[in-house]
Motif scaffolding. Structure first.
Motif, PDB file in Angstrom:
ATOM      1  N   UNK A 189       0.834  -1.203   0.000  1.00 50.89           N
ATOM      2  CA  UNK A 189       0.000   0.000   0.000  1.00 50.89           C
ATOM      3  C   UNK A 189       0.868   1.252   0.000  1.00 50.89           C
ATOM      4  N   UNK A 190       0.540   2.198  -0.873  1.00 46.79           N
ATOM      5  CA  UNK A 190       1.224   3.481  -0.926  1.00 46.79           C
ATOM      6  C   UNK A 190       0.320   4.578  -0.399  1.00 46.79           C
ATOM      7  N   UNK A 191       0.865   5.783  -0.183  1.00 48.21           N
ATOM      8  CA  UNK A 191       0.055   6.877   0.369  1.00 48.21           C
ATOM      9  C   UNK A 191      -1.022   7.379  -0.583  1.00 48.21           C
ATOM     10  N   UNK A 192      -0.797   7.235  -1.891  1.00 54.58           N
ATOM     11  CA  UNK A 192      -1.795   7.663  -2.872  1.00 54.58           C
ATOM     12  C   UNK A 192      -1.467   7.028  -4.218  1.00 54.58           C
ATOM     13  N   UNK A 193      -2.451   6.959  -5.105  1.00 52.20           N
ATOM     14  CA  UNK A 193      -2.225   6.407  -6.439  1.00 52.20           C
ATOM     15  C   UNK A 193      -1.236   7.254  -7.220  1.00 52.20           C
ATOM     16  N   UNK A 194      -1.347   8.585  -7.065  1.00 61.43           N
ATOM     17  CA  UNK A 194      -0.442   9.481  -7.797  1.00 61.43           C
ATOM     18  C   UNK A 194       1.003   9.271  -7.362  1.00 61.43           C
ATOM     19  N   UNK A 195       1.207   9.102  -6.058  1.00 54.83           N
ATOM     20  CA  UNK A 195       2.573   8.907  -5.563  1.00 54.83           C
ATOM     21  C   UNK A 195       3.141   7.585  -6.070  1.00 54.83           C
ATOM     22  N   UNK A 196       2.346   6.528  -6.050  1.00 56.86           N
ATOM     23  CA  UNK A 196       2.794   5.230  -6.567  1.00 56.86           C
ATOM     24  C   UNK A 196       3.084   5.332  -8.052  1.00 56.86           C
ATOM     25  N   UNK A 197       2.267   6.089  -8.782  1.00 56.91           N
ATOM     26  CA  UNK A 197       2.504   6.254 -10.219  1.00 56.91           C
ATOM     27  C   UNK A 197       3.845   6.920 -10.479  1.00 56.91           C
ATOM     28  N   UNK A 198       4.221   7.869  -9.625  1.00 62.52           N
ATOM     29  CA  UNK A 198       5.517   8.524  -9.797  1.00 62.52           C
ATOM     30  C   UNK A 198       6.669   7.587  -9.417  1.00 62.52           C
ATOM     31  N   UNK A 199       6.448   6.720  -8.445  1.00 57.91           N
ATOM     32  CA  UNK A 199       7.469   5.712  -8.120  1.00 57.91           C
ATOM     33  C   UNK A 199       7.701   4.803  -9.318  1.00 57.91           C
ATOM     34  N   UNK A 200       6.625   4.353  -9.942  1.00 55.04           N
ATOM     35  CA  UNK A 200       6.753   3.507 -11.132  1.00 55.04           C
ATOM     36  C   UNK A 200       7.445   4.271 -12.253  1.00 55.04           C
ATOM     37  N   UNK A 201       7.119   5.540 -12.414  1.00 52.37           N
ATOM     38  CA  UNK A 201       7.781   6.360 -13.436  1.00 52.37           C
ATOM     39  C   UNK A 201       9.283   6.442 -13.179  1.00 52.37           C
ATOM     40  N   UNK A 202       9.654   6.583 -11.904  1.00 46.84           N
ATOM     41  CA  UNK A 202      11.068   6.631 -11.536  1.00 46.84           C
ATOM     42  C   UNK A 202      11.769   5.327 -11.905  1.00 46.84           C
ATOM     43  N   UNK A 203      11.165   4.206 -11.552  1.00 44.79           N
ATOM     44  CA  UNK A 203      11.773   2.909 -11.837  1.00 44.79           C
ATOM     45  C   UNK A 203      11.883   2.684 -13.337  1.00 44.79           C
ATOM     46  N   UNK A 204      10.855   3.040 -14.077  1.00 44.62           N
ATOM     47  CA  UNK A 204      10.890   2.864 -15.530  1.00 44.62           C
ATOM     48  C   UNK A 204      11.938   3.767 -16.174  1.00 44.62           C
ATOM     49  N   UNK A 205      12.190   4.929 -15.567  1.00 45.31           N
ATOM     50  CA  UNK A 205      13.192   5.852 -16.107  1.00 45.31           C
ATOM     51  C   UNK A 205      14.598   5.272 -16.009  1.00 45.31           C
ATOM     52  N   UNK A 206      14.836   4.361 -15.048  1.00 51.74           N
ATOM     53  CA  UNK A 206      16.163   3.758 -14.941  1.00 51.74           C
ATOM     54  C   UNK A 206      16.468   2.866 -16.147  1.00 51.74           C
ATOM     55  N   UNK A 207      15.443   2.404 -16.835  1.00 48.63           N
ATOM     56  CA  UNK A 207      15.655   1.491 -17.968  1.00 48.63           C
ATOM     57  C   UNK A 207      16.091   2.232 -19.230  1.00 48.63           C
ATOM     58  N   UNK A 208      15.880   3.548 -19.253  1.00 51.73           N
ATOM     59  CA  UNK A 208      16.211   4.336 -20.450  1.00 51.73           C
ATOM     60  C   UNK A 208      17.309   5.362 -20.214  1.00 51.73           C
ATOM     61  N   UNK A 209      17.825   5.421 -18.994  1.00 52.06           N
ATOM     62  CA  UNK A 209      18.828   6.446 -18.692  1.00 52.06           C
ATOM     63  C   UNK A 209      20.109   6.165 -19.481  1.00 52.06           C
ATOM     64  N   UNK A 210      20.687   7.179 -20.136  1.00 50.81           N
ATOM     65  CA  UNK A 210      21.862   6.952 -20.980  1.00 50.81           C
ATOM     66  C   UNK A 210      23.098   6.459 -20.244  1.00 50.81           C
ATOM     67  N   UNK A 211      23.154   6.668 -18.939  1.00 52.74           N
ATOM     68  CA  UNK A 211      24.330   6.232 -18.188  1.00 52.74           C
ATOM     69  C   UNK A 211      24.133   4.877 -17.511  1.00 52.74           C
TER      70      UNK A 211
END
Length: 294
Positions: A189-211
């Motif tokens: 459970x997360x504090x809100x759906x929006x916050x969890x969505x941003x966590x997922x966005x963060x994790x997905x961003x690691x897959x495309x980071x150039x470094x």
């Protein structure tokens, strides 16, 4: 053999479920190929439950010898009774064959070649001959399903063309952002759906980071949400506290990502960059230093 519960939920894998069920029904052996955290094991458990099939799980590693996979004669019993069939201890392969279940081999490309060779006749002929035991024929319903991460080069070996020739391959990429949000929500459970969505966005961003040459799977998001919640409780702050979220991200993701050799930055530096990009700049109180600042 393991009996699988039918309440296992698979999210955003309708096509792969259909393909796997059709391949098993046709008598084919299957290779599920994709990065970690893409639901390969969950998919198989669900399909096995729907087929009412038990399955034997084998973890692929350098310690998996042919005897551990196939079985062996109990040395103590052999001394007193000789090589009698009753003193043979079935390994997961023979157990699955006799019961008409599924043999599931995780991390196929970590299995020694000698051990993989023991599977070749079984996959093509549905039988195998064991010295001093005789020929064991697979019961109806038996199948071999293997999984592997093609992007992991450490501790892995090239899978031979003989194995590939005996399998049908189902490629499994990462799920959609919405699907990963649902996966996280059903685990923690997360504090809100929006916050969890941003966590997922963060994790997905690691897959495309150039470094980064390797990013995090959705498991990183699950751990991040869980860690952030615990830190917030310990510190007496809100569940979406900025500093607690950053500290949780550093702990949950720094070991999962791999920085490219050409980069001079640390995993923590890359994660903090992404965190600030997605969650915004730190509130002034967090910049001044909170109890959990790393």
């Amino acid at each position: 053999m393991t009996t699988v519960s039918s309440d296992v939920e698979v999210i955003d894998r309708a096509r792969e479920t259909e393909l796997l069920e059709a391949a098993l029904a046709s008598g084919a052996n299957i290779l599920l190929e994709g990065p970690p955290g893409t639901g390969k094991s969950t998919l198989l458990r669900r399909v096995a439950a729907r087929r009412h099939s038990a399955f034997a799980l084998v973890e692929g590693n350098a310690e998996l010898t042919p005897a551990r996979l196939v079985g062996y004669f109990d040395p103590a019993q052999v001394l007193s009774r000789g090589y009698h069939p009753d003193v043979f201890v079935d390994g997961p392969l023979l157990t699955a064959m006799r019961d008409g279940g599924l043999l599931y081999v995780e991390e196929l490309n970590r299995v020694p070649e000698e051990t993989l060779n023991a599977l070749l006749t079984v996959m093509s002929e549905r039988e195998m001959t064991v010295p001093r035991l005789g020929t064991v024929r697979a019961a109806a319903g038996f199948g071999v399903v293997a999984a592997m991460n093609p992007y992991d080069a450490v501790g892995t070996a090239r899978v031979s063309s003989a194995v590939y020739d005996r399998t049908c391959r189902i490629a499994m990429g990462y799920q959609s952002a919405r699907a990963e949000e649902q996966i996280v929500a059903q685990r923690v459970a997360g504090p809100s759906e929006d916050w969890v969505a941003r966590v997922v966005e963060l994790v997905r961003a690691t897959r495309d980071h150039p470094e980064l040459r390797v990013g995090s799977s959705v498991r990183g998001a699950i751990d991040l949400v869980g860690l952030a919640g615990q830190l917030a409780r310990v510190r007496g702050v809100d569940g979406d506290d900025w500093q607690a979220g950053l500290d949780a991200a550093l702990v949950a993701l720094s070991g999962r990502i791999r920085v490219d050799e050409s980069s001079l930055r640390t995993p923590e530096a890359v994660i903090e960059e992404l965190y600030r990009r997605i969650f915004g700049a730190a509130p002034s109180s967090a910049e001044d230093g909170s109890p959990g600042e790393i």
